[in-house]
Design an enzyme around this catalytic site. Structure first.
Site, PDB file in Angstrom:
ATOM      1  N   HIS A 147     109.646 -62.917  -5.982  1.00 52.23           N
ATOM      2  CA  HIS A 147     109.011 -61.702  -6.517  1.00 52.23           C
ATOM      3  C   HIS A 147     108.818 -61.831  -8.044  1.00 52.23           C
ATOM      4  O   HIS A 147     109.405 -61.061  -8.820  1.00 52.23           O
ATOM      5  CB  HIS A 147     109.951 -60.539  -6.161  1.00 52.23           C
ATOM      6  CG  HIS A 147     109.445 -59.162  -6.411  1.00 52.23           C
ATOM      7  ND1 HIS A 147     109.062 -58.680  -7.636  1.00 52.23           N
ATOM      8  CD2 HIS A 147     109.286 -58.111  -5.558  1.00 52.23           C
ATOM      9  CE1 HIS A 147     108.696 -57.417  -7.531  1.00 52.23           C
ATOM     10  NE2 HIS A 147     108.806 -57.050  -6.290  1.00 52.23           N
ATOM     11  N   GLU A 251     103.552 -62.368  -6.502  1.00 50.76           N
ATOM     12  CA  GLU A 251     104.705 -62.759  -5.694  1.00 50.76           C
ATOM     13  C   GLU A 251     104.254 -63.612  -4.514  1.00 50.76           C
ATOM     14  O   GLU A 251     103.210 -63.338  -3.907  1.00 50.76           O
ATOM     15  CB  GLU A 251     105.416 -61.496  -5.195  1.00 50.76           C
ATOM     16  CG  GLU A 251     105.720 -60.485  -6.300  1.00 50.76           C
ATOM     17  CD  GLU A 251     105.910 -59.070  -5.781  1.00 50.76           C
ATOM     18  OE1 GLU A 251     106.409 -58.920  -4.640  1.00 50.76           O
ATOM     19  OE2 GLU A 251     105.558 -58.117  -6.494  1.00 50.76           O
TER      20      GLU A 251
HETATM   21  O1  TA6 Z   1     106.533 -56.083  -4.726  1.00 58.60           O
HETATM   22  C1  TA6 Z   1     106.114 -54.774  -5.002  1.00 58.60           C
HETATM   23  C2  TA6 Z   1     107.222 -53.810  -4.617  1.00 58.60           C
HETATM   24  O2  TA6 Z   1     107.468 -53.845  -3.228  1.00 58.60           O
HETATM   25  C3  TA6 Z   1     106.833 -52.415  -5.110  1.00 58.60           C
HETATM   26  O3  TA6 Z   1     106.491 -51.553  -4.049  1.00 58.60           O
HETATM   27  C4  TA6 Z   1     108.073 -51.955  -5.885  1.00 58.60           C
HETATM   28  O4  TA6 Z   1     108.965 -51.321  -5.011  1.00 58.60           O
HETATM   29  C5  TA6 Z   1     108.576 -53.307  -6.409  1.00 58.60           C
HETATM   30  O5  TA6 Z   1     108.449 -54.166  -5.280  1.00 58.60           O
HETATM   31  C6  TA6 Z   1     109.941 -53.297  -7.027  1.00 58.60           C
HETATM   32  O6  TA6 Z   1     110.914 -53.046  -6.058  1.00 58.60           O
HETATM   33  P1  TA6 Z   1     112.449 -52.923  -6.567  1.00 58.60           P
HETATM   34  O7  TA6 Z   1     113.249 -52.728  -5.324  1.00 58.60           O
HETATM   35  O8  TA6 Z   1     112.777 -54.201  -7.291  1.00 58.60           O
HETATM   36  O9  TA6 Z   1     112.447 -51.748  -7.517  1.00 58.60           O
END
Ligand code: TA6
Length: 279
Positions: A147, A251
């Site tokens: 990510h 990601e």
């Molecule tokens: O990758 C995008 C995502 O799924 C968004 O929807 C947001 O939730 C982000 O990840 C960050 O998630 P986190 O759990 O690290 O706050």
């Protein structure tokens, strides 16, 4: 092993051409910088550095599920648990390679898997997440994702290239299924898209920092593009209200319909190579 922010153990890597930092918590790469360049990765100045809380920025390792899950930590438990550093070596070509393993005891479900992560720091940042079904008789189904938060000079002068024609789920519009119409994606509001069935390399062009970033991948069928923009930034206590201007997540993984099922003894390898060059 050094003591990093919040007293968490971390490794610092110095190569002739770059530096890197990796925390044992989540085997989380928090920093990668080529000499003479701006850091490649974004790390929030508000990030927590406490055991059991995800670090905001760098490369969170997402496993064995992506996104929210009732009664369980969002994006799985790999990124909020301590990994073991099981190997470190400098290879003749100049890279430093660190190997991490996640203890299987962190999985409350009792599923039998092995998870290894190989981080290569050199001219580029190489990441490889290897999941193995160590059960003797059961299939193992999971999602994975690296990510990655990239540092940009200004989101308003940044574009994301390589996803034209790819289908995606738009989380901002209740996961509506769409197809990317733009060869060059500009971000001017909250963007949260899971692109599926794509193996394409994604390029970011950053006109302010005068650089391009390439995200090459293998063993990945999904690409996620995320910027929280203004309202969501304000809702995150571990993210500055204005920090959306300096970051974009691109990601690489296997998410949603691209989930993976391993038969007993099978492995999957998710590989990413991150590189930057002057515009
Ligand atoms: O990758 C995008 C995502 O799924 C968004 O929807 C947001 O939730 C982000 O990840 C960050 O998630 P986190 O759990 O690290 O706050």
């Amino acid at each position: 092993m050094l003591t990093g922010q919040g007293g968490l153990p971390m490794a610092r890597v110095e190569t002739p051409v770059s530096t890197g930092e990796i925390y044992l918590q989540g085997a989380h790469v928090t920093h990668f910088q080529s000499k003479g360049e701006a850091p490649l990765l974004f790390l929030s100045r508000e990030s927590k550095f406490t055991a059991g809380a995800a670090i905001r920025g760098g490369v969170p390792v997402i496993f064995p599920w992506f996104g929210a899950k009732d009664g369980a930590p969002a994006h799985g438990f790999a990124r909020i648990n301590a990994w073991d550093l099981v190997g470190a070596e400098m290879v003749p070509t100049g890279e430093t390679i660190l190997r991490f393993k996640l203890p299987g005891t962190v999985d409350p479900s009792g599923a039998e898997w092995m998870l290894e992560y190989i981080v290569s720091v050199g001219e580029t940042l190489g990441l490889e997440l290897v999941a193995t079904n160590s059960s003797g008789q059961k299939d193992f189904t999971f999602e994975n994702c690296l990510h990655t938060y990239f540092l940009v000079g200004d989101i308003n002068s940044t574009s994301v290239i390589g996803l034209k024609g790819v289908k995606y789920r738009d989380k901002v519009e209740n996961f509506a299924e769409k197809t990317e119409a733009n060869p060059t994606i500009r971000i001017s509001g909250e963007v949260d898209r899971v692109y599926t069935d794509t193996t394409a390399t994604v390029e970011m062009r950053d006109d302010k920092l005068r650089r391009r970033i390439l995200v090459e991948k293998a063993g990945s069928a999904s690409t996620v593009v995320w910027n929280p923009w203004i309202a969501k930034s304000k809702q995150m206590s571990d993210f500055g209200d204005e920090e959306y201007l300096q970051m974009v997540c691109v990601e690489s993984g296997n998410v949603g319909k691209n989930w993976i099922t391993l038969k007993p003894g099978e492995s999957s390898r998710l590989k990413v190579k991150l590189a930057s060059a002057r515009l």
